[in-house]
Design a protein around this motif. Structure first.
Motif, PDB file in Angstrom:
ATOM      1  N   VAL A   1       1.001  -1.086   0.768  1.00 27.01           N
ATOM      2  CA  VAL A   1      -0.414   0.029  -0.248  1.00 27.01           C
ATOM      3  C   VAL A   1       0.844   1.311   0.270  1.00 27.01           C
ATOM      4  O   VAL A   1       0.741   2.509  -0.838  1.00 27.01           O
ATOM      5  N   TYR A   2       2.318   1.388   0.049  1.00 25.59           N
ATOM      6  CA  TYR A   2       3.071   2.081   0.973  1.00 25.59           C
ATOM      7  C   TYR A   2       3.684   2.723  -0.755  1.00 25.59           C
ATOM      8  O   TYR A   2       4.117   3.738  -0.538  1.00 25.59           O
ATOM      9  N   PHE A   3       3.060   1.868  -1.775  1.00 25.51           N
ATOM     10  CA  PHE A   3       3.650   2.852  -3.072  1.00 25.51           C
ATOM     11  C   PHE A   3       3.250   3.340  -3.093  1.00 25.51           C
ATOM     12  O   PHE A   3       3.443   4.201  -3.899  1.00 25.51           O
ATOM     13  N   LEU A   4       1.858   4.053  -3.509  1.00 32.55           N
ATOM     14  CA  LEU A   4       1.323   4.705  -3.024  1.00 32.55           C
ATOM     15  C   LEU A   4       1.320   6.515  -2.253  1.00 32.55           C
ATOM     16  O   LEU A   4       1.338   7.391  -3.547  1.00 32.55           O
ATOM     17  N   VAL A   5       3.043   5.940  -2.222  1.00 34.44           N
ATOM     18  CA  VAL A   5       3.640   7.503  -1.963  1.00 34.44           C
ATOM     19  C   VAL A   5       3.921   7.738  -3.238  1.00 34.44           C
ATOM     20  O   VAL A   5       4.315   9.233  -3.174  1.00 34.44           O
ATOM     21  N   ILE A   6       4.108   6.803  -4.281  1.00 33.66           N
ATOM     22  CA  ILE A   6       4.911   7.525  -5.145  1.00 33.66           C
ATOM     23  C   ILE A   6       4.305   8.730  -5.576  1.00 33.66           C
ATOM     24  O   ILE A   6       4.495   9.538  -6.655  1.00 33.66           O
ATOM     25  N   PRO A   7       2.884   8.293  -6.580  1.00 33.93           N
ATOM     26  CA  PRO A   7       1.988   9.597  -7.125  1.00 33.93           C
ATOM     27  C   PRO A   7       1.897  10.818  -5.997  1.00 33.93           C
ATOM     28  O   PRO A   7       2.647  11.871  -6.597  1.00 33.93           O
ATOM     29  N   VAL A   8       2.172  10.536  -4.349  1.00 33.77           N
ATOM     30  CA  VAL A   8       2.280  11.726  -3.930  1.00 33.77           C
ATOM     31  C   VAL A   8       3.788  12.342  -4.587  1.00 33.77           C
ATOM     32  O   VAL A   8       4.024  13.929  -4.181  1.00 33.77           O
ATOM     33  N   LEU A   9       4.410  12.406  -4.591  1.00 34.85           N
ATOM     34  CA  LEU A   9       6.367  12.525  -4.914  1.00 34.85           C
ATOM     35  C   LEU A   9       5.862  13.193  -6.163  1.00 34.85           C
ATOM     36  O   LEU A   9       6.512  14.482  -5.850  1.00 34.85           O
ATOM     37  N   ILE A  10       5.649  12.589  -7.445  1.00 38.23           N
ATOM     38  CA  ILE A  10       5.703  13.081  -8.268  1.00 38.23           C
ATOM     39  C   ILE A  10       4.467  14.662  -8.342  1.00 38.23           C
ATOM     40  O   ILE A  10       4.775  15.513  -8.948  1.00 38.23           O
TER      41      ILE A  10
END
Length: 407
Positions: free
Chosen positions: A169-178
């Motif tokens: 679920v923490y892969f959702l950090v990626i769109p936030v980072l982008i």
């Protein structure tokens, strides 16, 4: 405000608010506690539950280090680096079964989250002011709660594969980072940091010139909030084990139930101002009593529907946080407000971190160390907090009705 920030106002708001979706997501993997307890049977249940709360400990440390890091690399770079740390620490446990490695990765996740937690608010203050800022701060609180609920829901779906999968679920950090990297203007960071350094220097000078002791009401409020976080985390660390102990059907609904509770909590947070107008300083008494009823209900919950209802009742007590923060801002000396809020945030995270050990210690002392009994202990502390806030509210009312007149 720079020309760039005016032109891309909407995108800037979206970018800054996006990082708030990750602020309260450490507990998203609470749905995996049962699986982790089984996988790490050679470790105590409390130490396994602490995998949920370890980020709160490292957050506590890195919230304090935020200003130092920002001074050297700027706000934009601090957010980007901290999100990368959160990504590594967040998804890392999905690829290892080593207990110590998972503990370290959870610490790293909390470190990253702690570094940008103060910036989730201060960045809004850099670009916006007045009613627009107040509106954005309300939205920011709601975004944080909604993000937590969404992450818990997704983790609840992933845990159906196995307990490690929920860390995906923490892969959702990626769109936030982008989103943040694109939305936050590079050329504004230096100006904002420079402006904040001036404000910081003026604040420090003010503190040195007129240091004042914190009012007792502020100290009491912060300490009570510490106790509250030591108790409320049981909703996340003990729920999975409790519904297993009670042998409820449809236990896979746990993630969804906690998500629904979080969304309702977000809605109440948005309405906090109106709720306070109704109950005034008796607000914490009302919400803590409701939460106590929720916890006592958890000890005899018959099905997952009622579990969701009780979880919502418990989550409503989150209104205690804005109440105490507003009390701090109203009563703390002007020169100490920021320091006091930072202290409160640190103690909140410390309370959350020690929660499994605190409840296990109390449970062992009374001979009730099972998960369901933990909810009974939580009921006692919620009632105790309600009584203390009731006494404070009555005293405050007496002071208002019979003010002391100085000659």
């Amino acid at each position: 405000m720079s020309e760039l920030s005016i032109k891309h106002r909407g995108l800037l708001k979206f970018g800054i608010l996006s990082i708030s979706t990750m602020l309260q997501d450490a507990s998203a993997i609470s749905v995996a506690v049962v699986g982790m307890v089984g996988a790490f049977s050679n470790h105590s249940a409390a130490s396994v539950q602490a995998l949920v709360t370890i980020p709160s400990f490292s957050m506590m440390i890195f919230i304090l280090l935020n200003s130092v890091v920002v001074k050297f690399i700027g706000k934009r770079n601090t957010v980007i680096i901290s999100l990368l740390l959160a990504l590594i620490g967040g998804v890392g446990p999905a690829f290892t079964s080593n207990f110590t490695a998972i503990q370290i990765l959870r610490f790293i996740y909390g470190a990253g989250t702690g570094l940008y937690t103060p910036l989730a608010v201060s960045l809004l203050g850099d670009f916006f002011s007045g009613d627009e800022l107040r509106s954005l701060l309300g939205i920011q609180a709601a975004v944080s709660a909604i993000g937590s609920s969404a992450m818990t829901f997704v983790a609840g779906m992933l845990v159906g594969i196995d307990w490690q999968s929920c860390f995906w679920v923490y892969f959702l950090v990626i769109p936030v980072l982008i989103i943040f990297t694109i939305a936050y203007p590079k050329n504004s960071d230096g100006k904002n940091v420079k402006k904040n350094e001036v404000v910081k220097n003026n604040l420090e000078s003010s503190i040195e010139k007129k240091s004042k002791k914190l009012p007792v009401i502020v100290i009491i409020g912060i300490l009570l909030l510490f106790v509250y976080f030591s108790v409320i985390m049981a909703l996340y660390t003990d729920s999975g084990l409790a519904i297993k102990q009670l042998d409820l059907s449809n236990q896979g609904f746990l993630g969804t139930a906690l998500s629904i509770a979080g969304l309702v909590s977000a809605a109440f947070s948005v309405l906090y101002g109106k709720i306070f107008k109704i109950f005034k300083h008796f607000t914490p008494v009302v919400i803590l009593v409701i939460s106590a009823i929720g916890f006592i209900g958890m000890t005899r919950v018959p099905n997952m529907f009622m579990f969701t209802v009780y979880a919502i009742m418990i989550s409503v007590s989150a209104l205690l946080v804005p109440y105490v923060y507003s009390t701090v801002l109203e009563n703390a000396p002007a020169s100490s407000k920021n320091l006091t809020i930072s202290l409160a945030m640190v103690l909140n995270n410390l309370g959350a971190y020690i929660s499994p050990y605190f409840l296990a210690f109390i449970g062992k002392g009374i001979g009730k160390s099972d998960p369901v009994s933990a909810f009974l202990i939580c009921t006692f502390f919620m009632i105790m907090l309600a009584v203390i806030f009731l006494i404070l509210a009555i005293k405050r009312q007496k002071i208002v009705n019979h003010p002391v007149v100085k000659n």
